[in-house]
Design a protein around this motif. Structure first.
Motif, PDB file in Angstrom:
ATOM      1  N   ILE A 100       0.935  -1.300  -0.134  1.00  0.00           N
ATOM      2  CA  ILE A 100       0.035   0.120  -0.031  1.00  0.00           C
ATOM      3  C   ILE A 100       0.783   1.152   0.117  1.00  0.00           C
ATOM      4  O   ILE A 100       0.675   2.121  -0.790  1.00  0.00           O
ATOM      5  CB  ILE A 100      -0.947   0.091   1.139  1.00  0.00           C
ATOM      6  CG1 ILE A 100      -1.825  -1.146   1.262  1.00  0.00           C
ATOM      7  CG2 ILE A 100      -1.635   1.336   1.332  1.00  0.00           C
ATOM      8  CD1 ILE A 100      -2.835  -1.473   2.524  1.00  0.00           C
ATOM      9  N   GLY A 101       1.952   1.323   0.853  1.00  0.00           N
ATOM     10  CA  GLY A 101       2.852   2.324   0.973  1.00  0.00           C
ATOM     11  C   GLY A 101       3.336   2.658  -0.489  1.00  0.00           C
ATOM     12  O   GLY A 101       3.514   3.618  -0.956  1.00  0.00           O
ATOM     13  N   HIS A 102       4.017   1.671  -1.122  1.00  0.00           N
ATOM     14  CA  HIS A 102       4.622   1.778  -2.396  1.00  0.00           C
ATOM     15  C   HIS A 102       3.458   2.097  -3.499  1.00  0.00           C
ATOM     16  O   HIS A 102       3.792   3.314  -4.230  1.00  0.00           O
ATOM     17  CB  HIS A 102       5.059   0.287  -2.746  1.00  0.00           C
ATOM     18  CG  HIS A 102       5.789   0.356  -4.315  1.00  0.00           C
ATOM     19  ND1 HIS A 102       6.793   1.068  -4.323  1.00  0.00           N
ATOM     20  CD2 HIS A 102       5.374  -0.047  -5.271  1.00  0.00           C
ATOM     21  CE1 HIS A 102       7.368   0.903  -5.659  1.00  0.00           C
ATOM     22  NE2 HIS A 102       6.325   0.420  -6.304  1.00  0.00           N
ATOM     23  N   ALA A 103       2.500   1.868  -3.409  1.00  0.00           N
ATOM     24  CA  ALA A 103       1.316   2.366  -4.510  1.00  0.00           C
ATOM     25  C   ALA A 103       0.973   3.818  -4.241  1.00  0.00           C
ATOM     26  O   ALA A 103       0.977   4.576  -5.051  1.00  0.00           O
ATOM     27  CB  ALA A 103       0.153   1.434  -4.416  1.00  0.00           C
ATOM     28  N   PHE A 104       1.002   4.080  -2.852  1.00  0.00           N
ATOM     29  CA  PHE A 104       0.347   5.281  -2.579  1.00  0.00           C
ATOM     30  C   PHE A 104       1.479   6.420  -2.632  1.00  0.00           C
ATOM     31  O   PHE A 104       1.753   7.554  -3.317  1.00  0.00           O
ATOM     32  CB  PHE A 104      -0.432   5.636  -1.305  1.00  0.00           C
ATOM     33  CG  PHE A 104      -1.945   4.976  -1.454  1.00  0.00           C
ATOM     34  CD1 PHE A 104      -2.420   5.374  -2.455  1.00  0.00           C
ATOM     35  CD2 PHE A 104      -2.417   4.269  -0.204  1.00  0.00           C
ATOM     36  CE1 PHE A 104      -3.688   4.719  -2.639  1.00  0.00           C
ATOM     37  CE2 PHE A 104      -3.580   3.747  -0.280  1.00  0.00           C
ATOM     38  CZ  PHE A 104      -4.167   3.978  -1.458  1.00  0.00           C
ATOM     39  N   ARG A 105       2.535   6.137  -1.819  1.00  0.00           N
ATOM     40  CA  ARG A 105       3.960   7.099  -1.671  1.00  0.00           C
ATOM     41  C   ARG A 105       4.640   7.228  -2.968  1.00  0.00           C
ATOM     42  O   ARG A 105       5.224   8.261  -3.412  1.00  0.00           O
ATOM     43  CB  ARG A 105       4.339   6.693  -0.490  1.00  0.00           C
ATOM     44  CG  ARG A 105       3.551   6.926   0.752  1.00  0.00           C
ATOM     45  CD  ARG A 105       4.421   7.028   2.182  1.00  0.00           C
ATOM     46  NE  ARG A 105       3.461   7.198   3.307  1.00  0.00           N
ATOM     47  CZ  ARG A 105       3.422   6.252   4.272  1.00  0.00           C
ATOM     48  NH1 ARG A 105       3.962   5.057   4.205  1.00  0.00           N
ATOM     49  NH2 ARG A 105       2.546   6.533   5.273  1.00  0.00           N
ATOM     50  N   ASP A 106       5.280   5.803  -3.337  1.00  0.00           N
ATOM     51  CA  ASP A 106       6.201   6.179  -4.268  1.00  0.00           C
ATOM     52  C   ASP A 106       5.650   6.448  -5.670  1.00  0.00           C
ATOM     53  O   ASP A 106       6.271   6.773  -6.510  1.00  0.00           O
ATOM     54  CB  ASP A 106       7.014   4.551  -4.169  1.00  0.00           C
ATOM     55  CG  ASP A 106       7.531   4.251  -2.982  1.00  0.00           C
ATOM     56  OD1 ASP A 106       7.825   5.488  -2.191  1.00  0.00           O
ATOM     57  OD2 ASP A 106       7.758   3.214  -2.616  1.00  0.00           O
TER      58      ASP A 106
END
Lengths: 435, 138
Positions: free
Chosen positions: A106-112
């Motif tokens: 999730i962090g990768h999809a949203f933040r990165d």
């Protein structure tokens, strides 16, 4: 009170599927980030803290304790070969089975990828209709506690797909990467007793895998190797044995899970490229008349696939008696799933459901599938109407899209679970609010 | 799951006028311009069913109440039909909005005998509607 007229909610929508995780802004018609749900991982050999090797957020620390594990997520995650990297699939039967890599995904999809901070946006998450209470509460917990979102909602893809087709009542047939499901929806609610699903798409791929790697009278068995393991290849004529060299340096570091994953991918690509199903049932002559299709594998081996490319699709609709005899737990075919689902529903509702069949999911884009399905159903039911969006994005991301529209509505504001409510009522509010 | 869209008071009033007062033959409902409320978009006293059908747009969603009158040999009967009109060619956002707002409208209207979900004109044609309305026992 009448403050929610403008549709300026700027919510995020997240749809975690077996094959891909889709994330984007509510109100958009396609997700901004589409990444594989599977991920790669390996033990950190240096065991020392070595953060310098991190490449633009593709590597996230999943467990900072004990054994250092490096995880590889995103579009440059599992696809990039690493020595000793294993591949894991957190979703099984449509449900999240292993939550440990989920925050990283999730962090990768949203933040990165999207370059946005989930803390600042309400988040709308989708779930399969057979999701468990514990699972959805865990998702709410991750969102509120780890990502500190201001508001949360979770809705099932069966209802979202029915609504996106303009129907309050519908029989939703969703064919995904690993799971095919039939969900009866009546007046916006899932009829639980009629909810059925099976691992049919996996069987289709297993069948295709077996078919491709076995030799037949016309060609030898085909080697399924990914480009990651091939050093060089020479162009060859169709049906001639391939001429390639393997990357010998990678031989020992290639794990069994990586091999399984890439073979599955090669099969999937072949299926998407040339496989299909005949609209009127299996007939070798008709299949041969459709003409052969050319396909080239990463090894350079290429071949004109004739009638055999239509054999694969039959698995969606019928299993051979030998196969049934050898395996009693065979995943149910689409017609069987539909029959099973309908027989659990009230007879009064069956006609409504069959008059409003919604076909969705990326797997439903399989060549010829919707035509064959409508022919099969027309044979057995009096009034059948299949709604299958012609637009492939609507079919592939139907659940995401439904969530995107709903979450973008100003009036939907009153339904979100706010952070304050979560802190006050805890987990039980999820089941109360998200029915 | 619902959209949170509300129902305007005029919707309830107009429905009572049809049900009790028999002032209208049919009512057509839509959404307000800002998509926050269900409103009455048209009423009519014309008893010709074709006039009613002509009011359902080809590529936009609507809801309707139709006061169906029929005689199946047991004298004249009346039934209130609730029709959800969601043509395949409507925009996906509108389909989603109407489908997720329907329950709010449906719950506020008491005394409906039959519900019909229509996506093309054949599903809301007179014969098909009459068949559905008279088949059900309740």
């Amino acid at each position: 009170m009448v403050n929610y007229g403008g549709d300026e909610v700027s919510a995020l929508v997240l749809d975690i599927g077996t094959s891909t995780t889709r994330a984007g802004y509510a109100g958009d018609d396609t997700p901004k980030a589409i990444i594989p749900t599977c991920y790669g991982f390996k033990k950190d050999p240096s065991a020392e803290e070595d953060v310098s090797m991190s490449e633009a957020g593709q590597e996230n620390d999943a467990s900072p304790k004990k054994d250092k594990i490096i995880t590889y997520v995103g579009n440059n995650g599992p696809t990039i070969w690493h020595d000793g990297m294993e591949i894991a699939h957190p979703v099984r039967d449509g449900l999240i089975e292993d939550f440990s890599p989920i925050p990283a995904l999730i962090g990768h999809a949203f933040r990165d990828i999207m370059r946005c901070e989930p803390k600042e946006h309400p988040i709308f998450v989708t779930e399969p209709a057979w999701n468990t209470a514990a699972n959805r509460e865990r998702m709410a917990e991750i969102m509120f506690e780890e990502f500190e979102v201001p508001a949360f909602y979770i809705a099932n893809t069966g209802v979202l797909n029915a609504f996106a087709a303009g129907k309050g009542s519908a029989l939703v047939i969703d064919i995904g990467h690993d799971t095919a499901s039939v969900t009866p929806v009546i007046d916006g609610f899932v009829l639980r007793k009629g909810l059925v699903h099976s691992a049919l798409p996996q069987l289709v791929r297993a069948h295709a895998h077996h078919h491709l790697t076995s030799q037949n009278s016309a060609r030898p068995g085909i080697q399924l190797l990914p480009h990651q393991l091939i050093a060089s290849k020479m162009p060859v004529e169709p049906a001639v044995p391939p001429n390639f060299t393997l990357r010998s340096d990678r031989e020992s570091g290639t794990t069994e899970t990586f091999r399984k994953w890439y073979e599955d991918r090669e099969v999937e690509e072949w299926i998407q490229g040339v496989a299909g199903v005949l609209d009127q049932g299996w007939n070798e002559q008709f299949a041969a008349q459709r003409g052969a299709r050319h396909y080239e594998f990463p090894t350079g081996y290429n071949y004109y696939f004739g009638a055999e490319r239509y054999l694969v699709g039959e698995q969606y609709f019928s299993h051979s008696p030998q196969l049934v005899a050898s395996n009693p737990n065979l995943p149910k075919t689409i017609p069987n799933l539909i029959t099973q689902s309908l027989s659990a529903c009230d007879p009064d509702l069956r006609q409504v459901l069959m008059g409003n069949v919604v076909l969705t999911g990326g797997g439903s884009l399989f060549a010829g599938l919707s035509e064959r399905l409508s022919n099969e159903l027309a044979r057995n039911f009096a009034h059948v109407k299949i709604h299958a969006p012609g637009n492939p994005t609507e079919r592939r991301y139907g659940g995401w899209l439904g969530g995107s529209i709903l979450a973008s509505l100003g009036t939907f504001h009153q339904l979100w679970i706010s952070r304050e409510e979560w802190q006050e009522h805890g987990k039980k509010i999820v089941a109360q609010r998200c029915k | 799951m619902s959209s949170g869209v509300g129902v305007a008071q005029s919707v309830l009033d107009t429905f009572q006028e049809l049900k009790i007062g028999k002032k209208h033959k049919y009512i057509i409902f839509g959404l307000s311009a800002d998509n926050t409320e269900i409103v009455v978009s048209k009423t009519n006293t014309d008893t010709n069913y074709e006039t009613f059908l002509a009011e359902l747009p080809e590529n936009e969603c609507r809801w309707a109440i139709y006061d169906l009158e029929y005689n199946k040999g047991e004298g004249i009967r009346n039934k209130l039909l609730f029709i959800t009109w969601s043509p395949d060619d409507a925009k996906i956002k509108q389909k989603m909005l109407f489908a997720s707002s329907k329950e709010a409208l449906r719950r506020s209207l008491v005394g409906i005998a039959t519900e019909i979900q229509g996506t093309d004109y054949s599903e809301v044609a007179y014969e098909s509607v009459l068949e559905k309305a008279t088949r059900q026992t309740h």
